[in-house]
Design an enzyme around this catalytic site. Structure first.
Site, PDB file in Angstrom:
ATOM      1  CG  PHE A  88       1.069  -9.936   4.771  1.00  0.00           C
ATOM      2  CD1 PHE A  88       1.112 -10.234   6.115  1.00  0.00           C
ATOM      3  CD2 PHE A  88       0.849 -10.969   3.875  1.00  0.00           C
ATOM      4  CE1 PHE A  88       0.940 -11.541   6.569  1.00  0.00           C
ATOM      5  CE2 PHE A  88       0.679 -12.274   4.315  1.00  0.00           C
ATOM      6  CZ  PHE A  88       0.725 -12.558   5.669  1.00  0.00           C
ATOM      7  CB  CYS A  89       0.215  -3.080   4.314  1.00  0.00           C
ATOM      8  SG  CYS A  89      -0.251  -2.548   5.969  1.00  0.00           S
ATOM      9  CB  ALA A  90       0.350  -6.401  -0.134  1.00  0.00           C
ATOM     10  CG  HIS A 132      -1.962  -1.084   1.165  1.00  0.00           C
ATOM     11  ND1 HIS A 132      -2.791  -1.373   2.226  1.00  0.00           N
ATOM     12  CD2 HIS A 132      -2.295  -1.975   0.187  1.00  0.00           C
ATOM     13  CE1 HIS A 132      -3.587  -2.380   1.921  1.00  0.00           C
ATOM     14  NE2 HIS A 132      -3.295  -2.761   0.677  1.00  0.00           N
TER      15      HIS A 132
END
Length: 468
Positions: free
Chosen positions: A389-391, A143
């Site tokens: 995982f901020c993805a 992100h």
């Protein structure tokens, strides 16, 4: 700090003492803080903590901590201070900029701007984009590199399944753009989800062939592999200190100066301004710096910056050939161990043979990932990460066809019509001893074979041991 022998001598002495200490836990090439910390187990007793969440924040190198401790008594305000400690701190701050430029093999004329993190660096770059700039970014990005471009014209590219497909996808997208306007490509060097290396040099060549520039998110690459701005031919590179074994919340944006010099300062304030004067009409005229200081308003985080420089020196001195070879041994240990468990599926974009850093994500049949991660921590003293995982787009792509078992607890809430998706990520690096990854592999096998020894419950969306 060569001009200040007292601080240098203390740092050298501290490093020498650490390197000579017989550390029974550290087969790792670079000792880190916390390597001897013990944690309690719900089943009784204590165990040395296995920190296997480097992709989120790597432990600080002992060398970095010792260098910072040696400097701390000499701490002073940076820039413009007349006192000895201010001048010493300014010298250290600017020398750190030189160290980072050398670590990244920057071009003559490139600027090194100190920020708070990779996220801050890429938001800074986004704020300097020329008018009408088009941005091209793969949906597979973290992100931090996926989201900063909201005010630009953004083309999100589908997840590729091979290196060649990544290059072809980018070339097709760039061929359709306005050939006369500015454009920027943003790409990761190593995935924070799969650990897989991306074909950065080939993507840079494709970008430049179509008149675009490219920024490299090296947050997961720089701690594991040598990053050369000149060899990769990228225009900018961004990374975070806390991924690079340096604490204190600093980051770097390094690369071409022109867009940075032409844009309004990222933050307006002292340090960014060269001259400020009142006008006759009551307003204010400002002349901004054209150096890196233009985007470094406010009092700099000199300790954070120095910690990054110290980490860069430690990694360079250890030698990336040695570090990569040692890390590959750890990667092989984990992957071979997980391959022996049929219930485990390792996530991958580019396939099993793709080169990668020490970041591996997986799911376990019959387990919710939050439950599995909680059991690793509570019963084995192993710290990993679970979630997206901020993805989120990437993990959803990788898990899109896989049913997720609710498990005993910890299943994150899904939006209406969506499945509950999350994965487990294990990550390691230059400070990881063999025993940590060996314990992890053993724990995975035991949990899958025998189940958890303890009961767990959901608390504030997290799976935790039930101590009631």
């Amino acid at each position: 700090m060569s001009a200040y022998p007292n601080a240098t001598a203390v740092a050298a002495s501290a490093s020498a003492v650490d390197s000579e200490a017989g550390d029974p836990c550290c087969a790792a090439p670079l000792p880190v803080l916390g390597r001897d910390v013990t944690v309690p187990l719900v089943t009784g007793g204590e165990v040395t903590y296995a920190a296997l969440d480097y992709a989120a924040s790597a432990p600080a190198l002992q060398r970095v901590w010792d260098d910072v401790a040696a400097y701390a008594p000499y701490y002073g305000s940076v820039h413009r201070g007349a006192g000895y400690l201010s001048q010493l701190s300014t010298d250290l701050f600017e020398n750190s900029r030189v160290t980072v430029a050398e670590f990244l093999d920057c071009r003559p004329g490139d600027q090194v701007v100190f920020t708070r993190s990779t996220t801050d660096s890429l938001n800074l770059l986004a704020a300097t984009l020329p008018a009408g700039c088009e941005v091209f970014v793969f949906e597979t990005e973290h992100h931090a590199s996926l989201l900063p471009w909201r005010d630009a014209r953004v083309t999100y590219l589908n997840a590729p399944r091979t290196h060649a497909q990544a290059v072809e996808t980018l070339e097709r997208a760039l061929a359709d753009r306005d050939p006369y306007g500015p454009a920027l490509v943003c790409v990761t060097g190593a995935s924070n989800v799969t650990g897989e290396l991306w074909p950065v040099k080939e993507l840079a060549a494709a970008a430049h062939a179509h008149g675009a520039r490219i920024v490299l998110d090296a947050a997961q690459l720089a701690p594991h592999h040598r990053v050369s701005v000149q060899e990769l031919d990228v225009d900018w590179v961004a990374f975070s200190g806390h991924k690079l074994y340096a604490p204190f919340g600093s980051g770097v944006l390094a690369g071409r100066a022109d867009w940075l010099q032409e844009a309004e300062p990222y933050l307006a304030g002292g340090g960014a301004s060269k001259k400020v004067a009142r006008r006759a009409d009551g307003g204010v005229d400002v002349e901004w710096h054209t150096t890196a200081a233009r985007h470094e308003a406010g009092s700099p985080n000199v300790i954070g910056v120095y910690s990054i420089a110290s980490a860069c020196k430690a990694l360079a001195e250890a030698g990336f050939d040695t570090l990569v070879a040692r890390e590959q041994h750890l990667i092989d240990t984990v992957r071979e161990g997980l391959a022996e468990v049929p219930e485990v599926k390792v996530l991958s974009l580019f396939g099993d043979e793709s080169p990668r850093v020490g970041v591996i994500s997986f799911v376990v049949e019959g387990w919710n990932s939050s439950h599995f991660a909680a059991a690793l921590s509570a019963e084995y003293g192993i710290g990993v990460r679970d979630g997206l995982f901020c993805a989120h787009p990437l993990v959803r792509t990788l898990l899109g066809s896989d049913p997720q078992t609710q498990g005993e607890c910890g299943a994150p809430e899904a939006a209406p019509g969506e499945k509950s998706l999350n994965a487990i990520r294990v990550s390691f690096g230059a400070g990881t001893p063999d025993e940590h990854v060996e314990r992890f592999v053993r724990a995975v096998k035991e949990l899958v074979r025998d189940g958890a020894q303890w009961k767990y419950r959901t608390e504030d969306g997290r799976c935790v041991p039930d101590r009631g």
